[in-house]
Design a protein around this motif. Structure first.
Motif, PDB file in Angstrom:
ATOM      1  N   THR A 127       0.572  -1.286  -0.262  1.00 41.00           N
ATOM      2  CA  THR A 127       0.472  -0.298  -0.047  1.00 41.00           C
ATOM      3  C   THR A 127       0.681   1.193   0.072  1.00 41.00           C
ATOM      4  O   THR A 127       2.661   1.236   0.266  1.00 41.00           O
ATOM      5  CB  THR A 127      -0.782   0.271   1.205  1.00 41.00           C
ATOM      6  OG1 THR A 127      -0.191   0.082   2.128  1.00 41.00           O
ATOM      7  CG2 THR A 127      -1.391  -1.154   1.108  1.00 41.00           C
ATOM      8  N   ILE A 144       0.785  -5.241  -5.186  1.00 43.54           N
ATOM      9  CA  ILE A 144      -0.410  -4.295  -4.998  1.00 43.54           C
ATOM     10  C   ILE A 144      -1.939  -5.063  -4.098  1.00 43.54           C
ATOM     11  O   ILE A 144      -1.838  -5.839  -4.517  1.00 43.54           O
ATOM     12  CB  ILE A 144      -1.099  -3.586  -5.789  1.00 43.54           C
ATOM     13  CG1 ILE A 144       0.260  -2.649  -6.462  1.00 43.54           C
ATOM     14  CG2 ILE A 144      -2.499  -2.002  -5.016  1.00 43.54           C
ATOM     15  CD1 ILE A 144       0.143  -2.138  -8.049  1.00 43.54           C
ATOM     16  N   VAL A 149      -6.429  -2.402  -5.279  1.00 46.65           N
ATOM     17  CA  VAL A 149      -7.364  -2.204  -6.693  1.00 46.65           C
ATOM     18  C   VAL A 149      -8.582  -2.106  -6.686  1.00 46.65           C
ATOM     19  O   VAL A 149      -9.160  -1.616  -7.459  1.00 46.65           O
ATOM     20  CB  VAL A 149      -6.698  -3.882  -7.146  1.00 46.65           C
ATOM     21  CG1 VAL A 149      -7.409  -4.152  -8.300  1.00 46.65           C
ATOM     22  CG2 VAL A 149      -5.414  -3.989  -7.498  1.00 46.65           C
ATOM     23  N   SER A 152     -10.045   1.481  -6.688  1.00 48.83           N
ATOM     24  CA  SER A 152      -9.461   1.529  -7.885  1.00 48.83           C
ATOM     25  C   SER A 152     -10.743   1.981  -8.648  1.00 48.83           C
ATOM     26  O   SER A 152     -10.292   3.226  -9.751  1.00 48.83           O
ATOM     27  CB  SER A 152      -8.364   1.570  -8.282  1.00 48.83           C
ATOM     28  OG  SER A 152      -8.276   0.214  -9.120  1.00 48.83           O
ATOM     29  N   HIS A 159      -7.229   4.970  -8.280  1.00 53.28           N
ATOM     30  CA  HIS A 159      -6.319   4.555  -9.598  1.00 53.28           C
ATOM     31  C   HIS A 159      -5.174   5.205 -10.179  1.00 53.28           C
ATOM     32  O   HIS A 159      -4.145   4.386 -10.688  1.00 53.28           O
ATOM     33  CB  HIS A 159      -7.175   4.242 -11.032  1.00 53.28           C
ATOM     34  CG  HIS A 159      -6.921   3.833 -12.521  1.00 53.28           C
ATOM     35  ND1 HIS A 159      -6.067   4.155 -13.170  1.00 53.28           N
ATOM     36  CD2 HIS A 159      -6.959   2.698 -13.177  1.00 53.28           C
ATOM     37  CE1 HIS A 159      -6.067   4.088 -13.847  1.00 53.28           C
ATOM     38  NE2 HIS A 159      -6.152   2.639 -14.070  1.00 53.28           N
ATOM     39  N   ILE A 162      -1.936   3.723  -7.996  1.00 58.67           N
ATOM     40  CA  ILE A 162      -1.728   2.615  -8.417  1.00 58.67           C
ATOM     41  C   ILE A 162      -0.887   2.137  -9.290  1.00 58.67           C
ATOM     42  O   ILE A 162       0.204   2.105  -9.595  1.00 58.67           O
ATOM     43  CB  ILE A 162      -2.197   1.275  -8.937  1.00 58.67           C
ATOM     44  CG1 ILE A 162      -3.436   0.771  -7.507  1.00 58.67           C
ATOM     45  CG2 ILE A 162      -2.686   0.652  -8.881  1.00 58.67           C
ATOM     46  CD1 ILE A 162      -4.552   0.067  -7.793  1.00 58.67           C
ATOM     47  N   SER A 166       2.973   1.662  -9.739  1.00 57.87           N
ATOM     48  CA  SER A 166       3.740   1.330 -10.787  1.00 57.87           C
ATOM     49  C   SER A 166       4.724   1.842 -11.909  1.00 57.87           C
ATOM     50  O   SER A 166       5.688   1.660 -11.726  1.00 57.87           O
ATOM     51  CB  SER A 166       2.355   0.418 -11.638  1.00 57.87           C
ATOM     52  OG  SER A 166       3.397   0.017 -12.852  1.00 57.87           O
TER      53      SER A 166
END
Length: 175
Positions: A127, A144, A149, A152, A159, A162, A166
Motif C-alpha cells: 500500500t 499491490i 485495487v 481503484s 487508480h 496504483i 507502478s
C-alpha cells in the motif's frame, strides 16, 4: 507460478483458508510460524514430487526474519529447498506488509541471504504508506494490495495512485 497458501479441511470436508488463523491476534506468533513452515514444507515436497519448475511464491512475515539475522543461522526455507531438491531460483519470498517496527537494515540483511541463495523477493499487499520499504528493500516484485485495487474501480484517485506506484517501481527496476 503459484502462491503457497495454507488451507485446512474440516471433518465435514469443507476446505477453508488459514488466513483468519494467521490474522488472529489470540494465536501465539510461534504457533503461526510453525504452521507456516509446515505449509511451506508440504508445498515444497509436493512440488518436488511433481518435478514442478515454475515459480512458488511464499509468504513470510518480516518479524519472523529478524531473529534470523545472524549469518550462522540456517534459514529454514533454504534448508527445505536443499532437502527437497527444489531450485531457489523458482522461489519468490513474499515479505508481507504486516506492521513492522523493526530495523529495516536487519530485515535487509536477512533478505540479502535469500537473494544470495538465488531466490527472488517480493513485497506482498503493498500500500502507499510503505514506500520506505520499497526504496530500502528494493524487491524484485511488488504485489499491490487487493483492497487498493478494488478502491481503484470506485475512485479514479486510487487508480492514479496504483499507476504512480507502478511507474515509480518500474523506474527503479521493480516489476
Amino acid at each position: 507460478g503459484y502462491e503457497v497458501l495454507g488451507r485446512f479441511e474440516s471433518e465435514s470436508g469443507y476446505v477453508s483458508s488459514m488466513g483468519p488463523y494467521f490474522a488472529d491476534t489470540e494465536v501465539p506468533g510461534y504457533e503461526k510460524l510453525i504452521r507456516s513452515r509446515k505449509v511451506r514444507e508440504l508445498a515444497f515436497l509436493r512440488a518436488s514430487e511433481m518435478e514442478y519448475r515454475g515459480k512458488l511464491f511464499i509468504n513470510i512475515k518480516p518479524s519472523w526474519l529478524v531473529p534470523m539475522q545472524r549469518s550462522d543461522t540456517d534459514l529454514p526455507t533454504l534448508r527445505l529447498l536443499r532437502e527437497t531438491g527444489l531450485s531457489s531460483e523458482n522461489v519468490v519470498i513474499e515479505i508481507t506488509e504486516d506492521e513492522f517496527e523493526g530495523d529495516l537494515l536487519i530485515l535487509d540483511s536477512v533478505i540479502r541471504r535469500y537473494r544470495d541463495a538465488g531466490c527472488r523477493v517480493a513485497i506482498d499487499d503493498f500500500t502507499f504508506h510503505n514506500f520506505d520499504r520499497l526504496i530500502h528493500l528494493r524487491p524484485d516484485i511488488v504485489k499491490i494490495d487487493i483492497r487498493l485495487v478494488k478502491k481503484s474501480v470506485e475512485k479514479k484517485e486510487y487508480h492514479k495512485l496504483i499507476t504512480s506506484i507502478s511507474d515509480f517501481s518500474q523506474e527503479i527496476g521493480i516489476s
